[in-house]
Design a protein around this motif. Sequence first.
Motif, PDB file in Angstrom:
ATOM      1  N   THR A  58      -8.763 -25.729  11.865  1.00 37.22           N
ATOM      2  CA  THR A  58      -9.105 -24.921  10.702  1.00 37.22           C
ATOM      3  C   THR A  58      -8.058 -25.073   9.613  1.00 37.22           C
ATOM      4  OG1 THR A  58     -10.272 -23.330  12.098  1.00 37.22           O
ATOM      5  CG2 THR A  58      -9.621 -22.569   9.903  1.00 37.22           C
ATOM      6  N   GLU A  59      -8.512 -25.471   8.446  1.00 31.23           N
ATOM      7  CA  GLU A  59      -7.612 -25.561   7.289  1.00 31.23           C
ATOM      8  C   GLU A  59      -7.262 -24.150   6.846  1.00 31.23           C
ATOM      9  OE1 GLU A  59      -6.392 -28.246   5.491  1.00 31.23           O
ATOM     10  OE2 GLU A  59      -7.149 -29.550   7.073  1.00 31.23           O
ATOM     11  N   ALA A  60      -5.966 -23.838   6.831  1.00 27.05           N
ATOM     12  CA  ALA A  60      -5.532 -22.504   6.424  1.00 27.05           C
ATOM     13  C   ALA A  60      -4.123 -22.588   5.868  1.00 27.05           C
ATOM     14  CB  ALA A  60      -5.576 -21.537   7.604  1.00 27.05           C
ATOM     15  N   ALA A  61      -3.793 -21.670   4.975  1.00 29.57           N
ATOM     16  CA  ALA A  61      -2.444 -21.590   4.425  1.00 29.57           C
ATOM     17  C   ALA A  61      -1.512 -20.789   5.328  1.00 29.57           C
ATOM     18  CB  ALA A  61      -2.496 -20.965   3.025  1.00 29.57           C
ATOM     19  N   VAL A  62      -2.048 -20.210   6.378  1.00 27.50           N
ATOM     20  CA  VAL A  62      -1.246 -19.453   7.341  1.00 27.50           C
ATOM     21  C   VAL A  62      -0.173 -20.377   7.903  1.00 27.50           C
ATOM     22  CG1 VAL A  62      -1.309 -18.294   9.594  1.00 27.50           C
ATOM     23  CG2 VAL A  62      -3.119 -17.878   7.914  1.00 27.50           C
ATOM     24  N   GLU A  63       1.075 -19.908   7.895  1.00 22.30           N
ATOM     25  CA  GLU A  63       2.180 -20.730   8.378  1.00 22.30           C
ATOM     26  C   GLU A  63       2.352 -20.653   9.886  1.00 22.30           C
ATOM     27  OE1 GLU A  63       5.481 -19.338   6.045  1.00 22.30           O
ATOM     28  OE2 GLU A  63       4.551 -20.046   4.183  1.00 22.30           O
ATOM     29  N   GLU A  64       2.154 -19.459  10.457  1.00 21.26           N
ATOM     30  CA  GLU A  64       2.304 -19.305  11.906  1.00 21.26           C
ATOM     31  C   GLU A  64       1.154 -18.501  12.488  1.00 21.26           C
ATOM     32  OE1 GLU A  64       5.078 -17.205  15.362  1.00 21.26           O
ATOM     33  OE2 GLU A  64       5.464 -16.756  13.264  1.00 21.26           O
ATOM     34  N   VAL A  65       0.527 -19.076  13.512  1.00 21.04           N
ATOM     35  CA  VAL A  65      -0.417 -18.340  14.348  1.00 21.04           C
ATOM     36  C   VAL A  65       0.322 -18.076  15.645  1.00 21.04           C
ATOM     37  CG1 VAL A  65      -2.495 -18.518  15.767  1.00 21.04           C
ATOM     38  CG2 VAL A  65      -2.573 -19.145  13.354  1.00 21.04           C
ATOM     39  N   ARG A  66       0.428 -16.810  15.959  1.00 19.20           N
ATOM     40  CA  ARG A  66       1.113 -16.378  17.181  1.00 19.20           C
ATOM     41  C   ARG A  66       0.068 -15.813  18.132  1.00 19.20           C
ATOM     42  NH1 ARG A  66       5.531 -12.154  15.816  1.00 19.20           N
ATOM     43  NH2 ARG A  66       6.101 -13.916  14.498  1.00 19.20           N
ATOM     44  N   PHE A  67      -0.137 -16.502  19.251  1.00 15.38           N
ATOM     45  CA  PHE A  67      -1.013 -15.964  20.283  1.00 15.38           C
ATOM     46  C   PHE A  67      -0.171 -15.019  21.127  1.00 15.38           C
ATOM     47  CE2 PHE A  67      -3.361 -19.949  19.396  1.00 15.38           C
ATOM     48  CZ  PHE A  67      -4.600 -19.391  19.114  1.00 15.38           C
ATOM     49  N   VAL A  68      -0.541 -13.755  21.124  1.00 13.00           N
ATOM     50  CA  VAL A  68       0.185 -12.737  21.878  1.00 13.00           C
ATOM     51  C   VAL A  68      -0.652 -12.411  23.111  1.00 13.00           C
ATOM     52  CG1 VAL A  68       1.280 -10.470  21.817  1.00 13.00           C
ATOM     53  CG2 VAL A  68       1.176 -11.868  19.726  1.00 13.00           C
ATOM     54  N   LEU A  69      -0.130 -12.816  24.249  1.00 15.15           N
ATOM     55  CA  LEU A  69      -0.893 -12.802  25.486  1.00 15.15           C
ATOM     56  C   LEU A  69      -0.334 -11.753  26.427  1.00 15.15           C
ATOM     57  CD1 LEU A  69      -0.802 -16.581  25.258  1.00 15.15           C
ATOM     58  CD2 LEU A  69      -2.863 -15.182  24.934  1.00 15.15           C
ATOM     59  N   PHE A  70      -1.223 -10.927  26.914  1.00 17.76           N
ATOM     60  CA  PHE A  70      -0.837  -9.727  27.638  1.00 17.76           C
ATOM     61  C   PHE A  70      -0.160  -9.996  28.974  1.00 17.76           C
ATOM     62  CE2 PHE A  70      -1.748  -5.902  30.196  1.00 17.76           C
ATOM     63  CZ  PHE A  70      -1.095  -4.978  29.391  1.00 17.76           C
ATOM     64  N   ASP A  71      -0.594 -11.045  29.683  1.00 16.09           N
ATOM     65  CA  ASP A  71      -0.020 -11.280  31.011  1.00 16.09           C
ATOM     66  C   ASP A  71       0.295 -12.760  31.222  1.00 16.09           C
ATOM     67  OD1 ASP A  71      -2.491 -12.497  31.574  1.00 16.09           O
ATOM     68  OD2 ASP A  71      -3.240 -10.756  32.665  1.00 16.09           O
ATOM     69  N   GLU A  72       0.929 -13.040  32.350  1.00 21.20           N
ATOM     70  CA  GLU A  72       1.375 -14.397  32.645  1.00 21.20           C
ATOM     71  C   GLU A  72       0.209 -15.371  32.791  1.00 21.20           C
ATOM     72  OE1 GLU A  72       4.119 -16.784  35.919  1.00 21.20           O
ATOM     73  OE2 GLU A  72       4.109 -14.595  35.912  1.00 21.20           O
ATOM     74  N   ARG A  73      -0.890 -14.916  33.371  1.00 18.13           N
ATOM     75  CA  ARG A  73      -2.063 -15.781  33.541  1.00 18.13           C
ATOM     76  C   ARG A  73      -2.578 -16.269  32.187  1.00 18.13           C
ATOM     77  NH1 ARG A  73      -7.332 -13.890  33.571  1.00 18.13           N
ATOM     78  NH2 ARG A  73      -8.790 -15.547  34.037  1.00 18.13           N
ATOM     79  N   ALA A  74      -2.700 -15.363  31.237  1.00 17.76           N
ATOM     80  CA  ALA A  74      -3.164 -15.738  29.897  1.00 17.76           C
ATOM     81  C   ALA A  74      -2.151 -16.657  29.219  1.00 17.76           C
ATOM     82  CB  ALA A  74      -3.397 -14.491  29.059  1.00 17.76           C
ATOM     83  N   TYR A  75      -0.883 -16.321  29.345  1.00 15.27           N
ATOM     84  CA  TYR A  75       0.170 -17.146  28.735  1.00 15.27           C
ATOM     85  C   TYR A  75       0.089 -18.583  29.261  1.00 15.27           C
ATOM     86  CZ  TYR A  75       4.686 -18.678  27.006  1.00 15.27           C
ATOM     87  OH  TYR A  75       5.677 -19.367  26.350  1.00 15.27           O
ATOM     88  N   LYS A  76      -0.042 -18.729  30.567  1.00 13.91           N
ATOM     89  CA  LYS A  76      -0.108 -20.073  31.169  1.00 13.91           C
ATOM     90  C   LYS A  76      -1.339 -20.834  30.690  1.00 13.91           C
ATOM     91  CE  LYS A  76       2.626 -19.326  35.323  1.00 13.91           C
ATOM     92  NZ  LYS A  76       2.624 -19.248  36.790  1.00 13.91           N
ATOM     93  N   ALA A  77      -2.473 -20.150  30.579  1.00 16.61           N
ATOM     94  CA  ALA A  77      -3.702 -20.813  30.116  1.00 16.61           C
ATOM     95  C   ALA A  77      -3.535 -21.335  28.690  1.00 16.61           C
ATOM     96  CB  ALA A  77      -4.887 -19.861  30.207  1.00 16.61           C
ATOM     97  N   PHE A  78      -2.913 -20.555  27.838  1.00 18.75           N
ATOM     98  CA  PHE A  78      -2.693 -20.995  26.454  1.00 18.75           C
ATOM     99  C   PHE A  78      -1.615 -22.060  26.380  1.00 18.75           C
ATOM    100  CE2 PHE A  78      -5.455 -17.601  25.395  1.00 18.75           C
ATOM    101  CZ  PHE A  78      -5.839 -17.759  24.081  1.00 18.75           C
ATOM    102  N   ALA A  79      -0.573 -21.943  27.202  1.00 21.29           N
ATOM    103  CA  ALA A  79       0.489 -22.941  27.222  1.00 21.29           C
ATOM    104  C   ALA A  79      -0.059 -24.315  27.608  1.00 21.29           C
ATOM    105  CB  ALA A  79       1.601 -22.517  28.180  1.00 21.29           C
ATOM    106  N   GLU A  80      -1.017 -24.345  28.525  1.00 20.40           N
ATOM    107  CA  GLU A  80      -1.653 -25.606  28.908  1.00 20.40           C
ATOM    108  C   GLU A  80      -2.328 -26.280  27.725  1.00 20.40           C
ATOM    109  OE1 GLU A  80      -2.181 -27.598  31.768  1.00 20.40           O
ATOM    110  OE2 GLU A  80      -0.400 -26.492  32.412  1.00 20.40           O
ATOM    111  N   GLN A  81      -2.855 -25.486  26.810  1.00 19.09           N
ATOM    112  CA  GLN A  81      -3.604 -26.022  25.667  1.00 19.09           C
ATOM    113  C   GLN A  81      -2.701 -26.528  24.546  1.00 19.09           C
ATOM    114  OE1 GLN A  81      -6.904 -26.559  25.728  1.00 19.09           O
ATOM    115  NE2 GLN A  81      -6.716 -25.822  27.825  1.00 19.09           N
ATOM    116  N   ILE A  82      -1.483 -26.041  24.459  1.00 18.18           N
ATOM    117  CA  ILE A  82      -0.628 -26.495  23.346  1.00 18.18           C
ATOM    118  C   ILE A  82       0.383 -27.546  23.765  1.00 18.18           C
ATOM    119  CG2 ILE A  82      -0.942 -24.396  21.986  1.00 18.18           C
ATOM    120  CD1 ILE A  82       1.860 -23.562  22.795  1.00 18.18           C
ATOM    121  N   ARG A  83       0.280 -28.014  24.992  1.00 20.16           N
ATOM    122  CA  ARG A  83       1.168 -29.106  25.430  1.00 20.16           C
ATOM    123  C   ARG A  83       0.864 -30.361  24.681  1.00 20.16           C
ATOM    124  NH1 ARG A  83       1.389 -30.451  31.310  1.00 20.16           N
ATOM    125  NH2 ARG A  83      -0.824 -30.180  31.364  1.00 20.16           N
TER     126      ARG A  83
END
Length: 169
Positions: A144-169
């Motif tokens: 998505t084209e956007a002028a936003v400088e930082e998108v911060r995914f704030v993930l409630f637990d470790e399972r969610a964090y790991k799932a998102f971390a896999e996607q940004i590798r």
Amino acid sequence: MTTITLVQGDITRQSVDAVVNAANSSLLGGGGVDGAIHRRGGPAILAECRKLRASHYGKGLVTGRAVATTAGELDAQWVIHTVGPVWQGPGSDSSLLASCYRESLRVADELSARTVAFPAISTGVFRWPMEEAAHIAVETVRDTEAAVEEVRFVLFDERAYKAFAEQIR
């Protein structure tokens, strides 16, 4: 280019320009992220949501769309409310989930927000599988084209964090 960061924690504690709320269509608060944002943000958020319901959104906010209100007592300027789709099983319409991220970024651009905190939309009571939701979220933000400088995914637990971390590798 938008930078994507991950944080494990409480989205209501983030210091950003805009916090994205995984809202229900009524815009009047609920459980999960929605309830937490309304509780911590205080009555100003609900007051603006009621005004939206009384004007443009009499029948509620449509799934995949986004609208902004004040952030009340949160350490942000705005809350961007978006309604994620409910998981209906294999073959559920992932374009609606992608639209939540795209529309929220569009609203953030209209507000000139530079930092935006997102939860893992639709992964709580709406039951979207975390790994698939993480893939849709990260790919949509990247595409998505956007002028936003930082998108911060704030993930409630470790399972969610790991799932998102896999996607940004």
